[in-house]
Design an enzyme around this catalytic site. Sequence first.
Site, PDB file in Angstrom:
ATOM      1  N   HIS A 155       0.866  -1.186   0.000  1.00 53.92           N
ATOM      2  CA  HIS A 155       0.000   0.000   0.000  1.00 53.92           C
ATOM      3  C   HIS A 155       0.892   1.221   0.000  1.00 53.92           C
ATOM      4  O   HIS A 155       1.728   1.393   0.892  1.00 53.92           O
ATOM      5  CB  HIS A 155      -0.905   0.009   1.229  1.00 53.92           C
ATOM      6  CG  HIS A 155      -1.823  -1.166   1.269  1.00 53.92           C
ATOM      7  ND1 HIS A 155      -3.001  -1.205   0.580  1.00 53.92           N
ATOM      8  CD2 HIS A 155      -1.695  -2.368   1.903  1.00 53.92           C
ATOM      9  CE1 HIS A 155      -3.591  -2.364   0.791  1.00 53.92           C
ATOM     10  NE2 HIS A 155      -2.822  -3.081   1.583  1.00 53.92           N
ATOM     11  N   SER A 182     -25.348  -9.374   1.484  1.00 55.65           N
ATOM     12  CA  SER A 182     -23.891  -9.250   1.565  1.00 55.65           C
ATOM     13  C   SER A 182     -23.258 -10.039   0.431  1.00 55.65           C
ATOM     14  O   SER A 182     -23.886 -10.921  -0.156  1.00 55.65           O
ATOM     15  CB  SER A 182     -23.383  -9.749   2.920  1.00 55.65           C
ATOM     16  OG  SER A 182     -23.775 -11.100   3.142  1.00 55.65           O
TER      17      SER A 182
END
Length: 1091
Positions: free
Chosen positions: A520, A775
């Site tokens: 990241h 979901s």
Amino acid sequence: MESPVKEEVGGELAMEIESSVTAEDWRRALSRVVPAVAVLRTTAPRAFDTEVAGASYATGFVVDKARGIILTNRHVVKPGPVVSEAMFVNREEIPVYPLYRDPVHDFGFFRYDPGAIKFLKYEEIPLDPEAASVGLEIRVVGNDSGEKVSILAGTLARLDREAPHYKKDGYNDFNTFYMQAASGTKGGSSGSPVVDCQGRAVALNAGSKSSSASAFFLPLERVVRALNLIRDCWDAFGIKSESVYIPRGTLQMTFQHKGFEETRRLGLRNETEQMVRLVSPAGETGMLVVDSVVPEGPAHKHLEPGDVLVHINGEVVTQFLAMETLLDDSVGKEVNLQIERGGVPLTVKLEVEDLHSITPNHFLEVSGAVIHPLSYQQARNFRFKCGLVYVAEAGYMLSRASVPRHSIIKKFAGGDIENLDDLIAVISKLSRGARVPLEYVKYTDRYRNKSVLVTIDQHGWYAPPQLYTRNDATGLWNAKLAIPLESPFVVSHRAGHMDANLNSVSPLTESSPMDLKCQHESENTADGCVKMQTDEEIAVDGSHSGEDSIIEKKRRRVDEEIAAEGTISSFGDLDDIKDGALRHPSSVEVSDLARTISSNASLAEQVIEPALVMFEVHVPPICMLDGVHSQHFFGTGVIIYHSDCLGLVAVDRNTVAVSISDIMLSFAAYPIEIPAEVVFLHPVHNFALVAYDPSALGAGASVIRAAKLLPEPALRRGDSVYLVGLSRSLQATSRKSTITNPCTAVNIGSADCPRYRAINMEVIELDTDFGSSFSGILTDEQGRVQALWASFSTQLKYGCSSSEDHQFVRGIPIYAISQVLEKIISGTPGPFRLINGIRRPMPLVRLLEVELYPTLLSKARSYGLSDNWVQALAKKDPVRRQVLRVKGCLAGSKAEKLLEQGDMILAINKEPITCFLDIENACQKLDQSIDSDGVLNMTIFRQGKEIDLIVGTDVRDGNGSTRMVNWCGSIIQDPHSAVRALGFLPKEGHGVYVARWCHGSPVHRYGLYALQWIVEVNGQPTPDLESFIEVVKGLEDREFVRVKTVHLNGKPRVLTLKQDLHYWPTWELTFEPESDTWKRRTIKALQPTGA
């Protein structure tokens, strides 16, 4: 009851007596009565027959001082286990024990030791059923609406009222008259004496009707008979309760008293009516008519509803009392009944059955279920034959299979179940974890048997099956192991513990295609708008319910109404699908399951469907730790790893809330359902990892595969994604959506009962979805997973006290999940855990245990933050333009004494901090550094000043709570993170936390409810579970214990309770990662429980 003629004569006599009664007469009478009346505190530790487990107050009164006998109602003495104390007017409290409960009528007796009453002077209350008459002024003396002593006045209005009907599936009296008066009694007055001005009991208070302020009293004729028989047995055999026998006969049918006008309509002949009126006492107004007959009882197929009873053994019988007298005196003998059916005289000969023989005195307890032979009471209510296998309490194993209370078990594991012995024999042959069919029927749908699949408790959370039998000598129900020690049920459980340490250690190998790039970048130039909390602080709600009395079953369900526009089971990879062909497994069976690709199914849906899984999660009621708010959950997960020896599925923590749960996985790509286990619960982020055994899939192992994860690049506002999930019918459903906000800060307040809630998280919002109950996952157009579309649990508050559970769905970026997965695959050092027989190191998570929320830089400037810092933070993150503030520190964390509410976190190691991910990355760097001391060099802004601090971090595992103690019916654990997130622990030395409590337990009886810390027991500190166990281990049965508690609102309290090790032994459950087993250990009990 006596005939109506007596009512008239007695009524005149009553008026004459009342005219001369003075207030002084009542004062003298009540002065004799009140000392003999006791408040009964009863606790039913188990559900049984018509009663549920619980604690209650009632009334009783002494009818035999020398022998120590108290009269009260049957529903107070209970047909099942009961623990009771009697408290007299001078506050002397003594234990009382059940002596006799009538199988039908609402009366029973407790016994006590007369020598136990040291200070009170009292006399027994005489019983005089003959004194009851219409117009008689009476007083009802007892515990009304919880008052210690209440005296209510009234006048007997009727002596021939039909027995009150309380519940269609509960206890009801029948085959007797009741008295009625407008005395307005309420709860707690059951068992109160109904006395006249001479201090004689003329009736027994039994029930009331609040809408009309009417009270119902039981006549005492049969009570007097039972009491005299008890005295005779007592005199003949001494003080031996087991020798007490009250003959009670039955034909298993119910009569109603109908007036002559009604019997004529039923076909009664004129000459019969004339004969009955002639031989009956003057004033007789009707006859007994058959109302119902219990199937396969003595009267079944001989008598029918509507039959009018004329003679029994040649004697005209028009009253219940005369009928019962004849039956009670003829147990085991035959009686001749002459009836009229539609005007046709009939004579039948029936054998009188022993009423006690169809009243159960034993029950089976297995996985929290209470099962026993169907009683006469319920057989009459349900119109089933007596003795069938009846579910008084479904418990965990049966409720998990949706078998309700009041069910009748017909078949189990392929065998017919005629009686309780048949059921025990079948259970003894089953192994733990076995899934077997069960067939049952319910009285509300009696003509259709229902079949379900029952999973035998495989974890040992519950004690092995126990058989409880009533012991009339002690008043207790004694338990013994219901199945042999060598039975597979017991042996398989022990083998599971023994074999756990015999598995070999092997490395984890990767065998599925995944993109595990978890890097990241510190710079984030994603375009997007950020939702954030702009208030200066969010107060943690401090109002909590004092009683967590009822565990509500609110099930999360995926919307079944959603229609899939196109579904596909993909067995190949992306290139195969682009070519329009699928590479099917070589197995013929599996290839037959392949479905044709629907032309309107998205490419992403086709690719991802083999990785989709439907969860069904059950949490045992006795193990509801960490504030979990339901026992049953549904949701969708995605397979993130699949090899020959290990499968891992990612799912949200509103589907898998706690580690101590039973999980069943259903796969979209292959029709199979297999068990799974929780291996990692992230302490902060809303996701869990669940492991399954690929070998259990059989041929489906080659069809199912893991999804490709795409943690980078991060999603940006305006990006197109595909929302893919499963309907309840396991059909893949998808739609194309657009990211509206990729970095919304989650803001969930604390629930009334603290439970897991996501904190310090940024989530993804879409323009369109499938609703709050759907979901799934978010993918790119090639089916690579970019986020988990997860369900979040919260609580909406209405007004000052009412609140309601609510859920919403948001996206969780996949990078957090992929980081944990990468550590598992690479074998990052950590505590070992056995998964599918192989020891694997599991990652630890380093955290700054501080709850944070974002504040706009424009708002921060108003608080005095300098322009230099505003510009530095804006430059670091031009999208969010925010600063993180401290909402609160978790109690007991290393940051607790250093950071304060409202602090702004500006930098860590001189690097500006603008989002939650920056802090997570800083914590991860500490783990990567060899010489790290686990602290962060932080720059904060507090009350107009910049301050440099060295703040410690905490390391947590992913196991969740792994230990609990059940003491006196309360579930006790160390305070979990949601409790610590409230910001404080008791100053008295922390303490253990009461998470739940059980109905009918000592803590229910004495009021030690949930949402409190126990900080001391008998003056000894209990800062943690280990010290708590050491203290309670030395406590004896029936010993009063002094407990000091602190409520979540900070209020301290001291209470006392009496231990009951007979029904509520002290035990603990502990999870052992090295053996992957939950072990139940008895800490203290009166008798071996087999646990």
